[in-house]
Scaffold this motif. Structure first.
Motif: not given
Length: 385
Positions: A193-196, A201-206, A362-380
């Motif tokens: 979580e921290i390394s992601t 921040l590296i991508c934004l800073s560059l 678009a790219v990092f939402s797939q990584i950072l919100l993976k758990k949230m998307f997984a819970k949403l799928k399970l809920f559905n």
């Protein structure tokens, strides 16, 4: 004020956007080279005493810069050298200063709000400083800007001397610096979580955060203005940053900070795209506020999440890696953006930065919100069943 004045002096002397990138590089790249050592020092020694030393050194640097400009015997390399000195100081200042919030807050439930308010304080300075700098530059010159900055450190040092902290207990076992750095890197590999967030921040800073490299070009070339116009743009961005910090500080407990992080980057990207092709200053300033609204919030939220997630004995080293990712990539990004701006113009460069910001979301939402998307799928699935 000093940062705004240095950039304006460099651009006024050279009329080169790429030289602005060189100036930012000179100030921040030393922090990239030394921030890891700064993190080890912060974990081994009293952060309070480190701050007293670094803030005193910063005041001396500001005094030397003021003397140089006021005596009117300066050339580009002298300003760049003093910028390098400030970068070295910041390499030890940032890893010690940021984790100190933990030592100042008794109730850990208030930590996220405390970190946000700390960012708000910085953003208030970012609003007032450039506005004052633009006015003072126009009326009195850069030397007075640097003199006022030097005087401001008296208040900073007095504030530190009035603060009371528990006695610092040094770690019982001291390892070699290389071993501690390796230990910090291993810890980051184990905490995805921290390394992601550091990678984000590296991508934004560059690619995105160095948008301020083009601000003097917009002020002087696009809006046909002077130092005061540069101050108006910077202050509008600062106003947006304050609004973002106040919203962040008022966030309720249990809020998903990752969602706010991604939304703020999207706002920043949208602001850059809208601002990039407007040539009428009054119409452009509201979009500068939008840029500010999304500009410092990603850094503030990332710092909040990282400081809350990091282990106590690793906090200094983790923050040094954060500082390295920011201070390392930002100067390289400033060189890159300054060079591109020189080739294709400031408006086209800023437009590209805005598009890149949206792609990062678009790219990092797939990584950072993976758990949230997984819970949403399970809920559905449960609802469907």
């Amino acid at each position: 004020m000093q940062r705004t004045a240095v950039i304006w002096v460099i651009y006024s002397l050279t009329h080169s956007a790429s030289m602005i990138g060189v100036a930012v590089f000179a100030q921040q790249f030393p922090s990239f080279l030394l921030s890891l050592f700064g993190g080890v020092v912060a974990d081994r020694h009293s952060k309070y005493k480190i701050l007293l030393v670094t803030q005193t050194a910063s005041m001396i640097q500001a005094v030397l810069l003021a003397i140089l400009i006021l005596t009117n015997h300066y050339v580009i390399w002298e300003i760049l050298t003093l910028s390098v000195v400030l970068g070295v100081i910041n390499a030890f200042d940032v890893p010690a200063r940021q984790p100190m919030v933990h030592e100042m807050v008794n109730n850990k439930e208030d930590l996220a709000n405390a970190i946000s308010l700390n960012s708000g304080m910085v953003n208030i300075a970012r609003l007032i400083g450039p506005a004052m700098s633009g006015i003072v530059l126009q009326a009195f010159g850069a030397g007075i800007c640097f003199s006022l900055n030097a005087l401001s450190f008296i208040a900073v040092i007095l504030a530190l001397l009035l603060m009371k902290f528990p006695k610092f207990n040094a770690p019982a076992i001291k390892k070699k610096v290389s071993a501690e750095l390796a230990e910090g890197f291993k810890y980051l590999k184990q905490t995805s979580e921290i390394s992601t967030l550091i990678l984000l921040l590296i991508c934004l800073s560059l690619f995105v955060f160095p948008y301020d490299t083009t601000e003097p070009v917009f002020a002087k070339v696009i809006f046909k203005g002077n130092a005061a116009v540069y101050g108006y743009i910077s202050s509008s961005i600062g106003l947006g940053a304050i609004l973002g910090s106040l919203l962040l500080a008022s966030v309720k407990k249990g809020t998903n900070f990752k969602v706010i992080l991604l939304v703020s980057i999207a706002i920043l990207g949208s602001g850059l795209i809208l601002f990039s092709h407007i040539s009428y200053l009054p119409l452009a300033l509201p979009f500068a506020v939008i840029i500010g609204l999304g500009s410092l919030t990603p850094m503030s939220i990332s710092m909040t999440i990282i400081q809350m997630e990091a282990a106590t004995n690793m906090r200094g080293r983790v923050m040094s890696y954060v500082a390295m990712s920011f201070f390392g990539m930002l100067p390289l990004g400033s060189l890159l953006i300054g060079t591109i701006s020189q080739k294709i113009g400031a408006p086209a460069t800023m437009l590209c930065q805005g598009i890149i910001a949206l792609l990062i979301v678009a790219v990092f939402s797939q990584i950072l919100l993976k758990k949230m998307f997984a819970k949403l799928k399970l809920f559905n699935c449960i609802n469907y069943w």
